[in-house]
Every structure is written in C-alpha cells, then in structure tokens.
Scaffold this active site. Structure first.
Site, PDB file in Angstrom:
ATOM      1  CE1 TYR A  92      -3.024  11.789  -6.700  1.00 56.08           C
ATOM      2  CE2 TYR A  92      -2.810   9.530  -5.900  1.00 56.08           C
ATOM      3  CZ  TYR A  92      -3.535  10.749  -5.813  1.00 56.08           C
ATOM      4  OH  TYR A  92      -4.806  10.558  -5.222  1.00 56.08           O
ATOM      5  CG  ASP A 101      -1.993   0.869   1.091  1.00 50.19           C
ATOM      6  OD1 ASP A 101      -2.490   1.108  -0.026  1.00 50.19           O
ATOM      7  OD2 ASP A 101      -2.596   1.379   1.987  1.00 50.19           O
ATOM      8  CG  PHE A 138       0.869   3.103 -11.717  1.00 47.81           C
ATOM      9  CD1 PHE A 138       0.192   2.965 -10.319  1.00 47.81           C
ATOM     10  CD2 PHE A 138       2.170   2.419 -12.078  1.00 47.81           C
ATOM     11  CE1 PHE A 138       0.926   2.381  -9.451  1.00 47.81           C
ATOM     12  CE2 PHE A 138       2.807   1.983 -10.746  1.00 47.81           C
ATOM     13  CZ  PHE A 138       2.126   1.928  -9.501  1.00 47.81           C
TER      14      PHE A 138
END
Length: 186
Positions: free
Chosen positions: A142, A65, A140
């Site tokens: 930001y 994450d 991909f």
C-alpha cells in the site's frame, strides 16, 4: 548476531535488513510457509505464527505482520490487508475511497521474536492519510497510496531510509532493537 526472518516478502526483508544491518545484525530470510490465521488482531496472527514455527525453523527467528486500517472504512482492510491487496489491490481501495472526505488511516506492524524458548512482541503505528491516486515507485504493498503524518510524500516516494524513519515497521524495529540492547546486551 544473526536473526532468521520468516517471510516471503522481499520488501519487508529489505526494510528490516536496512534498519538492523546498521547495528551489525545479519538478517537471513527463510521462506518457510506457515499458516496465517484470520484473527481480529495482528498480535493474534503473530502469536499463532510463532507458536507454529517454533521447533521447525532455526533460532533466533522473527516474523512480522502488518495492516492498513482506514478510518472511513471502519478499519478495513486491517488484519486482512494482504488478502485485500492480492484481490482488489490499490485500485480497489482507491475506488472504495472515492468521495470520502475522511481519508485518515494508520499502518500497524507487529514483530514477533523467538529466542531461547521465549516469544516477544514489538509494535509500531504510523498515522497518515490515503492519497487520491497512486504515487511513487519505491516500497511495496500500500506504499503508493499512504502519506504519513508530517509528509506530503507517499511511502512509495521515499527512500528506504526515509520510510524506515517514519513507518510503522521502522517504529516496531526501533522498539525491538532497544529491547535487544537491554536484554541481550547487544
């Protein structure tokens, strides 16, 4: 060694496979859905994900994450980066940043690895700034608006190798691989 990477994000899979593949580690993507809790820290999201997935997917497995934390927005979007990206996108972030002098931001990545009934976490942080406009076509999320310290390019203007050398995920992967070498004698 084969590691199952639980994610639906093909960009993450490319980056992880590119990095770990150079050391002979095979990454196998599993698109196994699991609840992503809303928490204050990425580590809590990863802890919950590992706890939920153990026994449901083959081992060893990993999850990851990450979040973008913008200083002038008090750390927003942070742990909500994925949701914010899907709702307001890059244009929304750039609009929120209009006129902001302080464009400092950092990306943080937390990798969770589960093997033999034990969970381990590895993290990486990359400081940089938010660009004034979208630039680049690689990567991909930001990537088109984040310029890491020491570079004038956004992540989206870099090759995958250049990005992995500087990125939060690359740093977390390096820590993970160093742990694998010592603890699994890989």
């Amino acid at each position: 060694m084969k590691i199952f990477f639980i994610t639906s994000n093909p960009g993450k899979v490319r980056e992880v496979a590119n990095f770990l593949g150079t050391f002979g580690i095979e990454i196998v993507q599993l698109k196994h859905e699991y609840p992503e809790i809303q928490a204050e820290k990425l580590e809590d999201v990863v802890d919950f994900g590992i706890s939920w997935l153990k026994g449901k997917v083959p081992e060893p497995f990993m999850i990851e994450d990450s979040g973008l934390f913008i200083e002038s927005l008090k750390g927003f979007p942070g742990v909500y980066s994925s949701y914010v990206y899907r709702t307001i996108g890059l244009e929304g972030i750039l609009k929120l940043m209009e006129g902001a002098e302080d464009r400092r931001a950092y990306f943080k990545s937390v990798i969770g690895f589960y093997i033999d009934g034990k969970a381990y976490k590895f993290s990486g942080v990359t400081w940089g700034r938010i660009s004034n406009e979208k630039r680049g076509t690689h990567g991909f999320g930001y990537d088109p608006i984040f310029i890491p310290e020491g570079s004038e390019k956004t992540f989206a203007e870099m090759t995958i190798e250049e990005k992995n050398a500087l990125s939060h995920r690359g740093k977390a992967l390096k820590a993970f691989f160093e742990w694998l070498k010592v603890n699994l004698k890989y």
